[in-house]
Design a protein around this motif. Sequence first.
Motif, PDB file in Angstrom:
ATOM      1  N   LEU A 163      17.922 131.600  64.799  1.00 52.07           N
ATOM      2  CA  LEU A 163      17.605 132.912  65.363  1.00 52.07           C
ATOM      3  C   LEU A 163      16.103 133.097  65.542  1.00 52.07           C
ATOM      4  O   LEU A 163      15.660 133.697  66.529  1.00 52.07           O
ATOM      5  CB  LEU A 163      18.173 134.008  64.455  1.00 52.07           C
ATOM      6  CG  LEU A 163      19.693 134.164  64.466  1.00 52.07           C
ATOM      7  CD1 LEU A 163      20.139 135.120  63.368  1.00 52.07           C
ATOM      8  CD2 LEU A 163      20.186 134.665  65.819  1.00 52.07           C
ATOM      9  N   ARG A 215      21.145 129.290  60.145  1.00 51.65           N
ATOM     10  CA  ARG A 215      21.343 130.337  61.155  1.00 51.65           C
ATOM     11  C   ARG A 215      20.066 131.170  61.333  1.00 51.65           C
ATOM     12  O   ARG A 215      19.699 131.526  62.454  1.00 51.65           O
ATOM     13  CB  ARG A 215      22.508 131.237  60.740  1.00 51.65           C
ATOM     14  CG  ARG A 215      22.995 132.175  61.833  1.00 51.65           C
ATOM     15  CD  ARG A 215      24.196 132.972  61.335  1.00 51.65           C
ATOM     16  NE  ARG A 215      25.238 132.086  60.852  1.00 51.65           N
ATOM     17  CZ  ARG A 215      26.123 131.495  61.639  1.00 51.65           C
ATOM     18  NH1 ARG A 215      26.088 131.704  62.947  1.00 51.65           N
ATOM     19  NH2 ARG A 215      27.046 130.711  61.128  1.00 51.65           N
ATOM     20  N   HIS A 216      19.402 131.458  60.231  1.00 51.40           N
ATOM     21  CA  HIS A 216      18.148 132.213  60.282  1.00 51.40           C
ATOM     22  C   HIS A 216      17.100 131.459  61.099  1.00 51.40           C
ATOM     23  O   HIS A 216      16.424 132.051  61.946  1.00 51.40           O
ATOM     24  CB  HIS A 216      17.635 132.456  58.864  1.00 51.40           C
ATOM     25  CG  HIS A 216      16.341 133.215  58.806  1.00 51.40           C
ATOM     26  ND1 HIS A 216      16.272 134.593  58.835  1.00 51.40           N
ATOM     27  CD2 HIS A 216      15.052 132.779  58.742  1.00 51.40           C
ATOM     28  CE1 HIS A 216      15.010 134.971  58.794  1.00 51.40           C
ATOM     29  NE2 HIS A 216      14.244 133.902  58.728  1.00 51.40           N
ATOM     30  N   GLU A 262      25.524 133.836  67.613  1.00 55.41           N
ATOM     31  CA  GLU A 262      25.162 133.499  66.235  1.00 55.41           C
ATOM     32  C   GLU A 262      25.596 134.599  65.260  1.00 55.41           C
ATOM     33  O   GLU A 262      25.905 134.312  64.097  1.00 55.41           O
ATOM     34  CB  GLU A 262      23.647 133.284  66.121  1.00 55.41           C
ATOM     35  CG  GLU A 262      23.126 132.039  66.804  1.00 55.41           C
ATOM     36  CD  GLU A 262      23.458 130.764  66.032  1.00 55.41           C
ATOM     37  OE1 GLU A 262      23.951 130.871  64.892  1.00 55.41           O
ATOM     38  OE2 GLU A 262      23.242 129.679  66.582  1.00 55.41           O
ATOM     39  N   LEU A 263      25.615 135.835  65.729  1.00 60.76           N
ATOM     40  CA  LEU A 263      25.926 136.962  64.853  1.00 60.76           C
ATOM     41  C   LEU A 263      27.394 137.352  64.873  1.00 60.76           C
ATOM     42  O   LEU A 263      27.787 138.288  64.169  1.00 60.76           O
ATOM     43  CB  LEU A 263      25.091 138.182  65.262  1.00 60.76           C
ATOM     44  CG  LEU A 263      23.577 138.033  65.139  1.00 60.76           C
ATOM     45  CD1 LEU A 263      22.872 139.255  65.703  1.00 60.76           C
ATOM     46  CD2 LEU A 263      23.175 137.820  63.687  1.00 60.76           C
ATOM     47  N   PHE A 283      15.299 138.025  64.487  1.00 61.78           N
ATOM     48  CA  PHE A 283      15.298 138.093  65.948  1.00 61.78           C
ATOM     49  C   PHE A 283      14.722 139.377  66.534  1.00 61.78           C
ATOM     50  O   PHE A 283      14.573 139.490  67.749  1.00 61.78           O
ATOM     51  CB  PHE A 283      16.721 137.892  66.493  1.00 61.78           C
ATOM     52  CG  PHE A 283      17.705 138.944  66.057  1.00 61.78           C
ATOM     53  CD1 PHE A 283      17.827 140.134  66.743  1.00 61.78           C
ATOM     54  CD2 PHE A 283      18.515 138.733  64.959  1.00 61.78           C
ATOM     55  CE1 PHE A 283      18.734 141.097  66.346  1.00 61.78           C
ATOM     56  CE2 PHE A 283      19.429 139.689  64.540  1.00 61.78           C
ATOM     57  CZ  PHE A 283      19.544 140.868  65.240  1.00 61.78           C
ATOM     58  N   ILE A 300      22.038 134.932  70.679  1.00 64.50           N
ATOM     59  CA  ILE A 300      21.897 135.744  69.466  1.00 64.50           C
ATOM     60  C   ILE A 300      23.229 136.393  69.120  1.00 64.50           C
ATOM     61  O   ILE A 300      23.654 136.399  67.953  1.00 64.50           O
ATOM     62  CB  ILE A 300      20.808 136.814  69.659  1.00 64.50           C
ATOM     63  CG1 ILE A 300      19.430 136.160  69.770  1.00 64.50           C
ATOM     64  CG2 ILE A 300      20.819 137.807  68.501  1.00 64.50           C
ATOM     65  CD1 ILE A 300      18.297 137.138  69.995  1.00 64.50           C
ATOM     66  N   HIS A 315      20.418 139.464  59.293  1.00 64.72           N
ATOM     67  CA  HIS A 315      19.584 138.533  60.064  1.00 64.72           C
ATOM     68  C   HIS A 315      18.610 139.254  60.993  1.00 64.72           C
ATOM     69  O   HIS A 315      17.950 138.614  61.807  1.00 64.72           O
ATOM     70  CB  HIS A 315      20.472 137.598  60.903  1.00 64.72           C
ATOM     71  CG  HIS A 315      21.403 136.750  60.108  1.00 64.72           C
ATOM     72  ND1 HIS A 315      21.012 135.563  59.525  1.00 64.72           N
ATOM     73  CD2 HIS A 315      22.710 136.920  59.783  1.00 64.72           C
ATOM     74  CE1 HIS A 315      22.033 135.020  58.891  1.00 64.72           C
ATOM     75  NE2 HIS A 315      23.076 135.825  59.031  1.00 64.72           N
ATOM     76  N   SER A 362      14.314 133.813  69.067  1.00 59.72           N
ATOM     77  CA  SER A 362      13.419 134.969  69.197  1.00 59.72           C
ATOM     78  C   SER A 362      12.064 134.550  69.760  1.00 59.72           C
ATOM     79  O   SER A 362      11.491 135.255  70.609  1.00 59.72           O
ATOM     80  CB  SER A 362      13.249 135.640  67.830  1.00 59.72           C
ATOM     81  OG  SER A 362      12.344 136.722  67.900  1.00 59.72           O
TER      82      SER A 362
END
Length: 268
Positions: free
Chosen positions: A50, A46-47, A102-103, A115, A99, A111, A54
């Motif tokens: 992101l 996931r990181h 994902e969050l 981003f 984003i 996280h 970004s």
Amino acid sequence: RSMSNRKRIKLYTKETVANTEVRECSKYIIEAFNAYREELDDLHDRHERLVKISRDITIKSKRIIFLLHRVLINSDRSVAILGEAETALKEVIPLLRRISEELEGRDLHRHHRAFTPGLQEFVEAMTFYHFLKCGELISPQEVEDFVGGQGETPWKASLLPSDYILGVSDIAGELMRLCISSISVAHQLVPRRVLHFEQNLYISYLSLGPPDRVKGLKHKVNNLKTCLGKVEYACYTLTVRGSEVPKVMLMSALDQMDGRNVDKDVHN
């Protein structure tokens, strides 16, 4: 002999029970560590997603800023360029929504470092666009309304106050370039608009208190102070010498401006 056999059976039974308990315990430990592994893998994946989003937002936002600098060069197409910039800003919104997706259901702050560069660059592009269009500073609510109003479903805002504050502070360098460019194309009003805007912006940042409260803000406030000094020098040169020398010589005077002296004067 029978007593001996009984003791052996008893010991064997105890060892069997002990081995069974060890196996059961090992099974639970393995299952727990497998769950930890899956959670960490999901966190890292996931990181990385992101970070990639970004970067894409940063690239698109920088292109929008480059586009907006053409407003003064092609003044007859300024309205069309602003329209192109607005369209380009809307094209960034799907990335911002990704984003939020994902969050969803997760800790935003965990996280945030992945981003925040993209969000800051987007805020900078929005600020520059809004200044050229309206001549004023865009608010956090206006940024959220712009993003949230461009989709069928509401945008679950992931714009933190620090993203907005750091993003707006980056506009100082772009406004300084806008000021110098406007002098080169004989725009007399734009430099003074930029000067008043940056002066009010710098005062607003000073009113926030110690810049160490937000990571990275101290460096950006110092950069804002430096850019403000250069804009003030450019406006001074335009006011004092603008009516005395041709435009070409005026630009030469600005080109010969010693940045080190300006920075020294600003910080004193």
